[in-house]
Write a protein that holds these residues in place. Structure first.
Motif, PDB file in Angstrom:
ATOM      1  N   ALA A 112       0.833  -1.220   0.126  1.00 26.38           N
ATOM      2  CA  ALA A 112      -0.013  -0.151  -0.062  1.00 26.38           C
ATOM      3  C   ALA A 112       0.871   1.219   0.032  1.00 26.38           C
ATOM      4  CB  ALA A 112      -0.887   0.105   1.268  1.00 26.38           C
ATOM      5  N   GLU A 113       2.136   1.184   0.716  1.00 25.23           N
ATOM      6  CA  GLU A 113       2.890   2.460   0.774  1.00 25.23           C
ATOM      7  C   GLU A 113       3.594   2.488  -0.403  1.00 25.23           C
ATOM      8  OE1 GLU A 113       5.085   5.701   2.508  1.00 25.23           O
ATOM      9  OE2 GLU A 113       3.129   4.739   2.695  1.00 25.23           O
ATOM     10  N   ALA A 114       3.870   1.504  -1.169  1.00 26.71           N
ATOM     11  CA  ALA A 114       4.779   1.592  -2.543  1.00 26.71           C
ATOM     12  C   ALA A 114       3.740   2.200  -3.380  1.00 26.71           C
ATOM     13  CB  ALA A 114       5.030   0.373  -2.936  1.00 26.71           C
ATOM     14  N   LYS A 115       2.304   1.871  -3.302  1.00 30.60           N
ATOM     15  CA  LYS A 115       1.626   2.379  -4.170  1.00 30.60           C
ATOM     16  C   LYS A 115       1.300   3.838  -4.073  1.00 30.60           C
ATOM     17  CE  LYS A 115      -1.353  -1.643  -5.439  1.00 30.60           C
ATOM     18  NZ  LYS A 115      -2.580  -2.272  -5.164  1.00 30.60           N
ATOM     19  N   ARG A 116       1.285   4.381  -2.869  1.00 32.58           N
ATOM     20  CA  ARG A 116       1.058   5.815  -2.393  1.00 32.58           C
ATOM     21  C   ARG A 116       2.423   6.612  -2.900  1.00 32.58           C
ATOM     22  NH1 ARG A 116       2.385   9.092   1.030  1.00 32.58           N
ATOM     23  NH2 ARG A 116       3.955   7.785   2.026  1.00 32.58           N
ATOM     24  N   LYS A 117       3.466   5.921  -2.696  1.00 32.05           N
ATOM     25  CA  LYS A 117       4.710   6.393  -3.163  1.00 32.05           C
ATOM     26  C   LYS A 117       4.699   7.034  -4.681  1.00 32.05           C
ATOM     27  CE  LYS A 117       7.865   5.847   0.722  1.00 32.05           C
ATOM     28  NZ  LYS A 117       8.851   5.152   1.090  1.00 32.05           N
ATOM     29  N   SER A 118       4.356   5.922  -5.290  1.00 31.00           N
ATOM     30  CA  SER A 118       4.308   5.845  -6.915  1.00 31.00           C
ATOM     31  C   SER A 118       3.395   6.896  -7.103  1.00 31.00           C
ATOM     32  CB  SER A 118       3.744   4.406  -7.442  1.00 31.00           C
ATOM     33  OG  SER A 118       3.979   4.133  -8.897  1.00 31.00           O
ATOM     34  N   VAL A 119       2.326   7.124  -6.928  1.00 34.83           N
ATOM     35  CA  VAL A 119       1.176   7.867  -7.024  1.00 34.83           C
ATOM     36  C   VAL A 119       1.717   9.320  -6.783  1.00 34.83           C
ATOM     37  CG1 VAL A 119      -0.986   9.262  -6.342  1.00 34.83           C
ATOM     38  CG2 VAL A 119      -0.913   6.474  -6.794  1.00 34.83           C
ATOM     39  N   GLN A 120       2.436   9.650  -5.730  1.00 41.08           N
ATOM     40  CA  GLN A 120       3.050  10.761  -5.321  1.00 41.08           C
ATOM     41  C   GLN A 120       4.197  11.369  -6.298  1.00 41.08           C
ATOM     42  OE1 GLN A 120       4.059  10.542  -1.242  1.00 41.08           O
ATOM     43  NE2 GLN A 120       1.967  11.478  -0.551  1.00 41.08           N
ATOM     44  N   SER A 121       4.797  10.296  -6.849  1.00 47.45           N
ATOM     45  CA  SER A 121       6.000  10.394  -7.464  1.00 47.45           C
ATOM     46  C   SER A 121       5.739  10.913  -9.176  1.00 47.45           C
ATOM     47  CB  SER A 121       6.959   9.345  -7.629  1.00 47.45           C
ATOM     48  OG  SER A 121       6.537   8.146  -8.465  1.00 47.45           O
ATOM     49  N   LEU A 122       4.323  10.838  -9.204  1.00 48.12           N
ATOM     50  CA  LEU A 122       3.837  11.188 -10.770  1.00 48.12           C
ATOM     51  C   LEU A 122       2.836  12.300 -10.737  1.00 48.12           C
ATOM     52  CD1 LEU A 122       3.485   7.433 -11.883  1.00 48.12           C
ATOM     53  CD2 LEU A 122       5.288   8.866 -12.650  1.00 48.12           C
ATOM     54  N   SER A 123       2.565  12.641 -12.164  1.00 43.90           N
ATOM     55  CA  SER A 123       1.561  13.795 -12.144  1.00 43.90           C
ATOM     56  C   SER A 123       0.995  13.528 -13.469  1.00 43.90           C
ATOM     57  CB  SER A 123       2.298  15.008 -12.235  1.00 43.90           C
ATOM     58  OG  SER A 123       3.136  15.186 -13.449  1.00 43.90           O
ATOM     59  N   PRO A 124      -0.225  14.229 -13.847  1.00 44.06           N
ATOM     60  CA  PRO A 124      -0.765  14.154 -15.311  1.00 44.06           C
ATOM     61  C   PRO A 124      -0.013  14.126 -16.272  1.00 44.06           C
ATOM     62  CG  PRO A 124      -2.292  15.278 -13.627  1.00 44.06           C
ATOM     63  CD  PRO A 124      -0.767  15.166 -12.927  1.00 44.06           C
ATOM     64  N   THR A 125       1.146  15.005 -16.258  1.00 42.16           N
ATOM     65  CA  THR A 125       1.950  15.363 -17.454  1.00 42.16           C
ATOM     66  C   THR A 125       3.071  14.249 -17.747  1.00 42.16           C
ATOM     67  OG1 THR A 125       3.261  16.961 -15.873  1.00 42.16           O
ATOM     68  CG2 THR A 125       1.550  17.964 -17.522  1.00 42.16           C
ATOM     69  N   THR A 126       3.552  13.739 -16.283  1.00 36.82           N
ATOM     70  CA  THR A 126       4.747  12.911 -16.409  1.00 36.82           C
ATOM     71  C   THR A 126       4.074  11.297 -16.543  1.00 36.82           C
ATOM     72  OG1 THR A 126       4.615  12.692 -13.791  1.00 36.82           O
ATOM     73  CG2 THR A 126       6.158  14.393 -15.153  1.00 36.82           C
ATOM     74  N   PHE A 127       3.036  11.027 -16.248  1.00 33.03           N
ATOM     75  CA  PHE A 127       2.471   9.640 -16.296  1.00 33.03           C
ATOM     76  C   PHE A 127       2.444   9.159 -17.721  1.00 33.03           C
ATOM     77  CE2 PHE A 127      -1.025   6.669 -16.419  1.00 33.03           C
ATOM     78  CZ  PHE A 127      -0.412   5.522 -15.813  1.00 33.03           C
ATOM     79  N   LYS A 128       3.103   8.208 -18.013  1.00 30.32           N
ATOM     80  CA  LYS A 128       3.191   7.588 -19.421  1.00 30.32           C
ATOM     81  C   LYS A 128       2.761   6.131 -19.444  1.00 30.32           C
ATOM     82  CE  LYS A 128       4.649  11.481 -21.030  1.00 30.32           C
ATOM     83  NZ  LYS A 128       3.885  12.393 -21.631  1.00 30.32           N
ATOM     84  N   GLY A 129       2.152   5.705 -18.370  1.00 30.43           N
ATOM     85  CA  GLY A 129       1.666   4.329 -18.333  1.00 30.43           C
ATOM     86  C   GLY A 129       2.574   3.483 -17.264  1.00 30.43           C
ATOM     87  N   LEU A 130       2.494   2.422 -17.038  1.00 31.87           N
ATOM     88  CA  LEU A 130       3.516   1.816 -16.269  1.00 31.87           C
ATOM     89  C   LEU A 130       4.970   1.540 -16.641  1.00 31.87           C
ATOM     90  CD1 LEU A 130       1.090  -1.261 -15.192  1.00 31.87           C
ATOM     91  CD2 LEU A 130       1.378   0.886 -14.224  1.00 31.87           C
ATOM     92  N   SER A 131       6.072   1.595 -15.636  1.00 33.15           N
ATOM     93  CA  SER A 131       7.319   1.486 -16.142  1.00 33.15           C
ATOM     94  C   SER A 131       7.476   0.165 -16.774  1.00 33.15           C
ATOM     95  CB  SER A 131       8.091   1.804 -14.941  1.00 33.15           C
ATOM     96  OG  SER A 131       8.291   0.611 -13.877  1.00 33.15           O
ATOM     97  N   SER A 132       8.675   0.374 -17.646  1.00 33.75           N
ATOM     98  CA  SER A 132       9.231  -1.014 -18.327  1.00 33.75           C
ATOM     99  C   SER A 132       9.659  -2.062 -17.129  1.00 33.75           C
ATOM    100  CB  SER A 132      10.458  -0.639 -18.999  1.00 33.75           C
ATOM    101  OG  SER A 132       9.905   0.219 -20.284  1.00 33.75           O
ATOM    102  N   HIS A 133      10.391  -1.414 -16.116  1.00 34.17           N
ATOM    103  CA  HIS A 133      10.691  -2.317 -15.081  1.00 34.17           C
ATOM    104  C   HIS A 133       9.618  -2.973 -14.296  1.00 34.17           C
ATOM    105  CE1 HIS A 133      13.222  -3.848 -11.841  1.00 34.17           C
ATOM    106  NE2 HIS A 133      12.366  -3.278 -10.991  1.00 34.17           N
ATOM    107  N   ALA A 134       8.496  -2.216 -14.122  1.00 32.77           N
ATOM    108  CA  ALA A 134       7.337  -2.962 -13.238  1.00 32.77           C
ATOM    109  C   ALA A 134       6.694  -4.001 -14.361  1.00 32.77           C
ATOM    110  CB  ALA A 134       6.402  -1.732 -13.124  1.00 32.77           C
ATOM    111  N   ILE A 135       6.571  -3.632 -15.488  1.00 34.18           N
ATOM    112  CA  ILE A 135       6.016  -4.532 -16.580  1.00 34.18           C
ATOM    113  C   ILE A 135       6.662  -5.828 -16.706  1.00 34.18           C
ATOM    114  CG2 ILE A 135       5.391  -4.805 -19.014  1.00 34.18           C
ATOM    115  CD1 ILE A 135       4.772  -1.625 -18.991  1.00 34.18           C
ATOM    116  N   ALA A 136       8.114  -5.567 -16.868  1.00 34.87           N
ATOM    117  CA  ALA A 136       8.991  -6.724 -17.136  1.00 34.87           C
ATOM    118  C   ALA A 136       8.802  -7.666 -15.946  1.00 34.87           C
ATOM    119  CB  ALA A 136      10.339  -6.360 -17.200  1.00 34.87           C
TER     120      ALA A 136
END
Length: 231
Positions: A101-125
């Motif tokens: 839950a904390e990892a998801k919260r931090k992931s959301v906080q680290s992004l914005s509508p302009t920087t969000f480009k989908g899930l990262s290649s590392h997470a997808i792999a």
């Protein structure tokens, strides 16, 4: 003699859309009428289900992948008169741990509508079988699905609580499908689902990771079609 039509509802997983099922659908029998359930409306899984049910056929077979499996369980429990059979793919009974839950919260906080480009290649792999971790077409397809859903959907889906989703009251025929090489949802989690849901059946798909509908669409369709109760 033509087969009786079978209505099938497909629920995708986290930051995925109907494109998850594109190849899978090509392996379904011609009598299957597919409906795609969008997981973009509602701040809780109960709210998502209340919105979805207004858009779905009167009776249907329900297939949920990963996070979509949680939503499918809620729907099957709340509307048993509508769900004729249930398939849960690479899903779980478990809630997010505090660390998750904390990892998801931090992931959301680290992004914005302009920087969000989908899930990262590392997470997808990490969601793929080792033979697919360098498959750029597959990674790109998953990223595009997330990007098309957008940042608001990322916030909403990241905050969906998986606590208290029913299982013991599910009364329709149920099939649990797992991959033995899934790094996201363990075989133990699949076994917990089978043990918890009354009279659930269990099948294993091999040579894939978590993303079973993308990695093994033909085998997944074959497994489900062979199991589905007669119409």
């Amino acid at each position: 003699m033509s087969l009786k039509p079978r209505k099938i509802v497909l629920i995708p997983g986290f930051m995925l859309n109907e494109m998850l099922w594109h190849e899978f659908e090509t392996y379904l029998p011609s009598n299957c009428i597919v409906h795609h359930a969008s997981v973009t409306e509602g701040r809780t899984i109960h709210d998502v289900v209340q919105h979805l049910i207004t858009l779905l056929p009167e009776k249907f077979s329900l297939i949920g992948f990963s996070m979509g499996g949680y939503i499918a369980r809620q729907l099957a429990a709340e509307f048993p008169e509508r769900v004729e059979s249930l398939v849960l793919i690479a899903s779980s009974l478990r809630e997010d741990t505090p660390l998750e839950a904390e990892a998801k919260r931090k992931s959301v906080q680290s992004l914005s509508p302009t920087t969000f480009k989908g899930l990262s290649s590392h997470a997808i792999a990490r969601t793929l079988h080792p033979i697919n971790t360098s498959n750029q077409d597959m990674i790109s397809a998953i990223q595009k699905m997330g990007c098309s859903l957008g940042f608001e959907a990322f916030i909403t889906q990241s905050s969906l609580s998986r606590q208290g989703i029913p299982y013991a009251t599910i009364c329709c025929p149920t099939l649990v499908i797992a991959s033995e090489d899934d790094a996201i949802r363990s075989m133990k989690e699949a076994e917990e689902l089978v043990e918890a849901i009354p009279y659930a059946s269990f099948r294993i798909i091999r040579n894939c990771g978590h993303m079973i509908p993308l990695e093994q669409p033909r085998e997944l369709a074959k497994t489900i079609v062979e199991w589905l109760p007669p119409t």
